[in-house]
Design an enzyme around this catalytic site. Structure first.
Site, short mmCIF file in Angstrom:
data_model
loop_
_atom_site.label_atom_id
_atom_site.label_comp_id
_atom_site.label_asym_id
_atom_site.label_seq_id
_atom_site.Cartn_x
_atom_site.Cartn_y
_atom_site.Cartn_z
N HIS A 184 66.97 -64.35 -43.55
CA HIS A 184 66.13 -65.12 -44.46
C HIS A 184 66.79 -66.44 -44.88
O HIS A 184 66.29 -67.11 -45.79
CB HIS A 184 65.79 -64.29 -45.69
N ARG A 241 74.35 -61.29 -41.91
CA ARG A 241 73.14 -60.47 -41.88
C ARG A 241 72.33 -60.97 -40.69
O ARG A 241 71.85 -62.11 -40.68
CB ARG A 241 72.31 -60.57 -43.16
N ASP A 280 81.16 -61.46 -31.40
CA ASP A 280 82.00 -62.19 -30.45
C ASP A 280 82.43 -63.55 -31.01
O ASP A 280 83.49 -64.05 -30.68
CB ASP A 280 81.25 -62.41 -29.13
N GLU A 302 65.52 -50.27 -46.89
CA GLU A 302 64.50 -51.16 -47.45
C GLU A 302 63.11 -50.53 -47.52
O GLU A 302 62.15 -51.22 -47.86
CB GLU A 302 64.42 -52.44 -46.62
N ASP A 337 62.02 -55.45 -50.56
CA ASP A 337 61.26 -54.74 -49.53
C ASP A 337 61.08 -53.27 -49.88
O ASP A 337 60.05 -52.67 -49.57
CB ASP A 337 61.96 -54.87 -48.17
#
Length: 258
Positions: free
Chosen positions: A46, A72, A86, A148, A174
């Site tokens: 987000h 995230r 990575d 969530e 959520d």
């Protein structure tokens, strides 16, 4: 491989100071990294148009300090997880983990075989963490499953028992929506709060960490006392917005005072 400071804080039961990045500006990331946070989460889900290239650049900026860099990811898919690990992320926060199958998918993407199915190729991670990255990555990298939904709460036991899952992170808005409630960080509803407490209890039962998005430092302290230890104090976006609003308020108060 350099040790994961965030894991050490969790083992010792000490509060972890978490920051959040919703923009991919290098200088803002640098300012946040030098502010004193123990860990900073780059928000690809987000955040403001943070794709893999920009996330990788921010990870490079964060590594100029000893802050623990986390990401995230935008969704529970192995491609973005592999990309950011990575590139040097010390762990990922994975959205919408609702059941054991979701948890297996998330944890497996974070771990090399035989524990998971992550492909070997730590392009930048080997420079940041050391040449022995492969030997130690499975025990140092963090994988937090976002809880969530009502389904996720109902499946806490199954999710917690998946090898490679280090803890839960509640997405409060959520979770509220899945319960038919208006989205908020602190929902004034008994069933919602009971669900939050169930996450803490499950984390404690299985020796995992519990986290939750909060509205600010006061709420973070309250949640820490409840048993949470991954409570972002604020994001760069909210910090700038609050600071700007405070400047304007002070200016108007000064004018009104004559």
């Amino acid at each position: 491989m350099r040790s994961n400071k965030l894991r050490a804080l969790w083992r010792e039961g000490k509060p972890a100071t978490i920051g959040w990045l919703g923009t991919a500006d290098g200088f803002i990331a640098e300012v946040m990294a030098h502010a004193g946070f123990d860990a900073i989460v780059v928000d690809m889900q987000h955040g403001m148009a943070i794709g893999p290239d920009r996330a990788a650049t921010v990870l490079q900026v964060l590594s100029t300090t000893d802050v623990v860099p986390l990401v995230r990811v935008p969704w529970n898919e192995p491609i973005p997880i592999q990309y950011v690990l990575d590139a040097g992320a010390y762990g990922v926060v994975v959205p919408m983990v609702n059941n054991r199958e979701d948890a297996v998918k998330a944890a497996g993407a974070c771990r090399y075989a035989p524990m998971g199915y992550r492909s070997n190729g730590p392009n930048r991670a080997r420079f940041y963490f050391g040449d022995d990255y492969f030997e130690h990555a499975n025990k140092e990298i963090i994988c937090l499953a976002m809880i969530e939904t009502v389904e996720g709460v109902e499946n806490l036991d199954a999710i917690a028992q998946v090898p490679g899952i280090d803890g839960f992170h509640i997405g409060p808005t959520d979770l509220a929506i899945s319960m038919g409630l208006p989205p908020a960080f602190d929902v004034k509803d008994t069933k919602w709060e009971e669900s939050v407490q169930k996450v803490v209890a499950a984390a404690k039962k299985y020796g995992l960490v519990a986290g939750i998005q909060v509205s600010g430092p006061e709420a973070a302290v309250r949640r820490f006392k409840q048993g949470f230890n991954f409570n972002p104090l604020g994001s760069d976006i909210r910090i700038v917005q609050a600071g700007a609003q405070k400047l304007i308020e002070d200016w108007k108060k000064g004018l009104a005072a004559g």
